[in-house]
Every structure is written in structure tokens, then in C-alpha cells.
Design an enzyme around this catalytic site. Structure first.
Site, PDB file in Angstrom:
ATOM      1  N   ARG A  91       2.739  -6.288   9.239  1.00  0.00           N
ATOM      2  CA  ARG A  91       2.016  -5.158   9.833  1.00  0.00           C
ATOM      3  C   ARG A  91       2.592  -4.766  11.193  1.00  0.00           C
ATOM      4  NH1 ARG A  91      -3.649  -7.544   7.634  1.00  0.00           N
ATOM      5  NH2 ARG A  91      -3.874  -6.262   5.755  1.00  0.00           N
ATOM      6  N   LYS A 119       0.814  -1.218   0.000  1.00  0.00           N
ATOM      7  CA  LYS A 119       0.000   0.000   0.000  1.00  0.00           C
ATOM      8  C   LYS A 119       0.855   1.280   0.000  1.00  0.00           C
ATOM      9  CE  LYS A 119      -3.896  -2.279   2.300  1.00  0.00           C
ATOM     10  NZ  LYS A 119      -4.966  -2.131   3.332  1.00  0.00           N
ATOM     11  N   THR A 152      -5.130  -7.169  10.824  1.00  0.00           N
ATOM     12  CA  THR A 152      -5.461  -5.925  10.112  1.00  0.00           C
ATOM     13  C   THR A 152      -4.994  -4.705  10.893  1.00  0.00           C
ATOM     14  OG1 THR A 152      -7.409  -6.990   9.152  1.00  0.00           O
ATOM     15  CG2 THR A 152      -7.365  -4.578   9.131  1.00  0.00           C
ATOM     16  N   PHE A 187     -15.475   3.597   7.114  1.00  0.00           N
ATOM     17  CA  PHE A 187     -14.111   3.954   6.730  1.00  0.00           C
ATOM     18  C   PHE A 187     -13.888   3.926   5.223  1.00  0.00           C
ATOM     19  CE2 PHE A 187     -14.060  -0.640   7.873  1.00  0.00           C
ATOM     20  CZ  PHE A 187     -13.592  -1.204   6.692  1.00  0.00           C
ATOM     21  N   ASN A 198      -2.020   0.210   6.716  1.00  0.00           N
ATOM     22  CA  ASN A 198      -1.502  -1.043   7.280  1.00  0.00           C
ATOM     23  C   ASN A 198      -0.613  -1.827   6.305  1.00  0.00           C
ATOM     24  OD1 ASN A 198      -3.529  -2.008   5.644  1.00  0.00           O
ATOM     25  ND2 ASN A 198      -4.529  -3.260   7.206  1.00  0.00           N
ATOM     26  N   ARG A 241      -1.713 -14.431   4.883  1.00  0.00           N
ATOM     27  CA  ARG A 241      -2.406 -13.749   5.981  1.00  0.00           C
ATOM     28  C   ARG A 241      -1.582 -13.857   7.267  1.00  0.00           C
ATOM     29  NH1 ARG A 241      -7.125 -11.712   4.471  1.00  0.00           N
ATOM     30  NH2 ARG A 241      -8.067 -11.576   6.535  1.00  0.00           N
ATOM     31  N   TYR A 257     -12.528  -2.244  -3.603  1.00  0.00           N
ATOM     32  CA  TYR A 257     -12.998  -2.322  -2.211  1.00  0.00           C
ATOM     33  C   TYR A 257     -14.523  -2.225  -2.115  1.00  0.00           C
ATOM     34  CZ  TYR A 257      -8.356  -2.240  -0.031  1.00  0.00           C
ATOM     35  OH  TYR A 257      -7.092  -2.563   0.416  1.00  0.00           O
TER      36      TYR A 257
END
Ligand code: CMP
Length: 139
Positions: A103, A10, A92, A58, A113, A86, A50
Site C-alpha cells: 500500500r 483491487k 489500510t 463508505f 488501496n 497483513r 463486504y
């Protein structure tokens, strides 16, 4: 079984030059990066990607964040790749992420994140196809 999962590095991570550090954790876990490209998502692309979260409070902030800078989209391949990635990402919310996860080590907040990973086989297939042509994935 050998699976493929979809990953996004990200904008908070690309901004801090963490692409290589994140890729090192991915590869150390035994996942193979079989496709990768750096892109700047459009607002429409982020909203559609998304879309499942469109009713969440959010959502608007999430879309703004995801288009705030470049991202690196990836396809990862390996044994149980969806669950494995994961685990490598961690929770998250970085406050809840286990030691050594991406993270825990790199994320700034629940929004910034650092990475996204598919949550199930069906979503992985949809998410991969959203960003990659079959010919761009080299296993
Ligand atoms: P990701 O796995 O990309 O999927 C949805 C994203 O929404 C999530 O990671 C977070 O970055 C972001 N997000 C922002 N706020 C929240 C929240 N309160 N709960 C869950 N996800 C959130």
C-alpha cells in the site's frame, strides 16, 4: 502453522498493470500463490463480500469501486500467512503504511488501496470459500 489467507488485487491496481509487481512482493515474503483468477465482481457479489461493512458510511463507494474494473482474487499459503500478508500489505490507509509495503508503494487512497487481505483465520476460510472451489486451490 501453515495457513491460507484470501487476497484481492483491487481495480486501482489491475488498471495500472500492477498485478505482477504485487505478486512479486507476495512471493518475496515467502507466501505461495496457490490459487488465482481474474474476475469482474458483480454488485451483489461485492455487497455480500463486504457485508460486514454495510452500515459504514463508505460502503456504497467501496462497492462501486470494487466493481469499477477487474480484480484478481487469490489464495496465499505459508507460515503465519494471515498476519504475514497483513504486514506485506501495510496499513489500510497508505498514508500510514510502512516503507516497502504494497500500500505504501502502490495505493492511491484509503479506498483505492490496491489490495485486500483476510483479518483472521475464520474470515479467511469464509472469504476463500466465497470465491474458490476446493479443486481450484493447488498447494
Ligand atoms: P479492505 O481491507 O478491503 O476492507 C474494507 C475496505 O474499505 C478497506 O480495505 C478500504 O479499501 C475501504 N475503505 C474505504 N474507506 C475506508 C475507511 N474510511 N476506513 C476503512 N476502510 C475504508
Amino acid at each position: 502453522a501453515i495457513e491460507r489467507t484470501f487476497s484481492i488485487i483491487k481495480p486501482d491496481a489491475t488498471r495500472r498493470n500492477l498485478t505482477g509487481a504485487i505478486n512479486a512482493k507476495i512471493e518475496a515474503a515467502g507466501l505461495r500463490i496457490v490459487a488465482q483468477k481474474r474476475i469482474h465482481m458483480s454488485k451483489a457479489q461485492a455487497e455480500s463480500f463486504y457485508g460486514v461493512h454495510s452500515a459504514r458510511p463508505f460502503f456504497n463507494d467501496l462497492v462501486s469501486f470494487m466493481i469499477s474494473g477487474p480484480v484478481v482474487v487469490q489464495v496465499l499459503e505459508g507460515e503465519g500467512a494471515i498476519a504475514k500478508y497483513r504486514d506485506v500489505m501495510g496499513a489500510t490507509n497508505p498514508a500510514n503504511a510502512a516503507a516497502g509495503t504494497i500500500r505504501k508503494d502502490f495505493a492511491e487512497s484509503i479506498e483505492a488501496n490496491s489490495v485486500h487481505g483476510s483479518d483472521a483465520a475464520e474470515t479467511a476460510a469464509v472469504e476463500i470459500a466465497y470465491f474458490f472451489a476446493g479443486t481450484e486451490i493447488v498447494g
